[in-house]
Design a protein around this motif. Structure first.
Motif, short mmCIF file in Angstrom:
data_model
loop_
_atom_site.label_atom_id
_atom_site.label_comp_id
_atom_site.label_asym_id
_atom_site.label_seq_id
_atom_site.Cartn_x
_atom_site.Cartn_y
_atom_site.Cartn_z
N ARG A 246 34.77 21.61 72.74
CA ARG A 246 34.72 22.44 71.54
C ARG A 246 35.66 21.86 70.48
NH1 ARG A 246 36.32 27.98 74.36
NH2 ARG A 246 37.83 26.46 75.19
N HIS B 206 39.97 29.40 59.61
CA HIS B 206 41.16 28.85 60.25
C HIS B 206 41.39 29.42 61.64
CE1 HIS B 206 41.69 28.28 55.92
NE2 HIS B 206 42.43 27.24 56.22
N ALA C 54 39.28 26.27 70.24
CA ALA C 54 38.98 24.83 70.23
C ALA C 54 39.74 24.07 71.31
CB ALA C 54 39.31 24.23 68.87
N VAL D 69 41.14 19.50 68.12
CA VAL D 69 41.43 19.89 66.73
C VAL D 69 41.70 18.62 65.94
CG1 VAL D 69 42.89 21.25 65.20
CG2 VAL D 69 42.48 22.03 67.55
N ILE E 11 37.05 21.55 66.48
CA ILE E 11 37.18 22.11 65.14
C ILE E 11 37.75 21.03 64.24
CG2 ILE E 11 39.47 23.12 65.57
CD1 ILE E 11 38.60 25.45 63.69
N VAL F 25 36.03 23.59 58.95
CA VAL F 25 36.79 24.47 58.06
C VAL F 25 37.21 23.66 56.85
CG1 VAL F 25 38.81 25.96 57.81
CG2 VAL F 25 37.64 25.80 60.02
N ASP G 259 39.44 30.13 63.89
CA ASP G 259 38.58 29.57 64.94
C ASP G 259 39.28 28.51 65.77
OD1 ASP G 259 36.18 31.05 64.56
OD2 ASP G 259 35.72 29.85 62.79
N VAL G 260 40.45 28.06 65.32
CA VAL G 260 41.21 27.07 66.08
C VAL G 260 41.56 27.61 67.47
CG1 VAL G 260 43.54 27.74 65.34
CG2 VAL G 260 43.03 25.34 65.84
N GLY H 260 33.32 27.47 59.72
CA GLY H 260 34.16 28.52 60.27
C GLY H 260 35.38 28.80 59.41
N GLU I 144 30.11 21.61 70.76
CA GLU I 144 30.24 22.61 69.70
C GLU I 144 31.19 22.10 68.63
OE1 GLU I 144 31.32 26.47 71.18
OE2 GLU I 144 30.37 26.08 73.11
N VAL I 145 30.82 22.31 67.37
CA VAL I 145 31.64 21.85 66.25
C VAL I 145 31.79 22.99 65.25
CG1 VAL I 145 31.88 20.20 64.37
CG2 VAL I 145 30.82 19.49 66.53
N VAL I 146 33.01 23.21 64.79
CA VAL I 146 33.30 24.14 63.70
C VAL I 146 33.98 23.35 62.59
CG1 VAL I 146 34.58 26.19 62.97
CG2 VAL I 146 33.51 26.13 65.23
#
Length: 306
Positions: free
Chosen positions: A124, A179, A185, A188, A126, A153, A181-182, A177, A149-151
């Motif tokens: 995961r 902040h 993850a 990062v 971010i 910001v 959402d970290v 997303g 999965e990628v978010v």
């Protein structure tokens, strides 16, 4: 003398090949002996950097400009040119697009640190930022870990959605997303031009690995003091980190940590040092960028082109 434009460089050198070249170089050489500290000069439009290096890969120098307001004009924040010279005769061999070289080598160095530090099952991701470096870091993280999965910001919605769309085109689940959402993850990547922290260190999940690459001045940082305090910290070299990395210098100035909080550098890791001993350990790799890395990646690219 060969001229290597951005497209040719990108086609010639895969992210995995760049990471592998850097791993071999950090294991074989001491970067501090191969390159002096970069020189910095303020200009009317921003900053000019000069980054020379000499080693097994040859002799080279990168000329870099940083222009903070360029993105608002549709231009890159970082622009650069690299000149590579032969190791024996010092004849000029190539002029290389320095901006693309910087994008590849910065992400590849983060990829190398992630290869050593992140949990093997980290999936995961971010990314803070949505520019050139954020895009390159998406590729680098996928090269070394099973990202699913990628978010993204970013302060601007349109570039964030564009990067999320690139991730979806790779078959990943991706969205824009916030902040906070970290906290979910495993990986990062902070790839911004921010001068202040981009998330709260207290929100980092146990076992997370962080790459911070956007800030390289003593008074700027993307990670707050709590993120650094909680983490096992690894740098490229202690010399550069303790001269330029605000992520470290600010907490040191606050009396929260000292220089010994740096657990290892990339040479230590490339030569077999182990710093993560518990899956719940949080690790931070703080990068400020080395001329040594540019030289290694430039040589790998020229060798790949034949």
């Amino acid at each position: 003398m060969r001229v290597i434009e951005a497209d040719e460089l990108r086609r010639a050198l895969s992210m995995t090949a760049a990471i592998d070249a850097l791993e071999s170089a950090f294991a074989a050489e001491d970067p501090a002996l191969s390159s002096p500290m970069r020189t910095t000069m303020a200009t009317a439009a921003g900053t000019l950097l000069t980054m020379p290096a000499a080693g097994d890969a040859g002799v080279g120098v990168k000329l870099v400009t940083l222009s903070e307001f360029n993105p608002t004009k549709g231009l890159p924040f970082v622009q650069a040119t690299y000149v590579l010279f032969d190791v024996e005769t010092q004849r000029p061999e190539a002029v290389i697009d320095g901006s693309e070289l910087t994008a590849i080598r910065t992400a590849a160095v983060s990829g190398l640190a992630t290869r050593f530090l992140a949990r093997p099952d980290a999936s995961r991701l971010i990314i803070f930022g949505a520019g050139v470096q954020a895009t390159a870091h998406l590729e680098a993280m996928c090269a070394v870990r099973p990202v699913t999965e990628v978010v993204v910001v970013s302060r601007r919605a349109e570039p964030a959605e564009a990067l999320a769309a690139k991730a979806r085109a790779l078959g990943l689940s991706a969205r824009v997303g916030v902040h906070e959402d970290v906290s979910a993850a495993d990986l990062v990547c902070a790839c911004t031009t921010s001068s202040v922290s981009v998330f709260r260190g207290e929100d980092l999940a146990a076992g997370a690995h962080v790459n911070a690459v956007g800030a390289s001045l003593p008074d700027r940082r993307e990670l707050d003091t709590e993120a650094i305090r909680r983490a096992i910290v690894v740098v490229e070299t202690r010399r550069e980190a303790l001269a330029e990395a605000g992520e470290l210098l600010i907490p040191i100035g606050e009396g929260v940590i000292d220089a010994n909080h740096i657990r290892a550098d990339l040479t230590d890791l490339a030569r077999g040092a182990i710093v993560r001993t518990d899956p719940s350990d949080i690790t931070v790799f703080k990068s400020v960028g080395l001329a040594f890395e540019d030289l290694v990646v430039a040589r790998a690219a020229l060798d790949a082109l034949g």
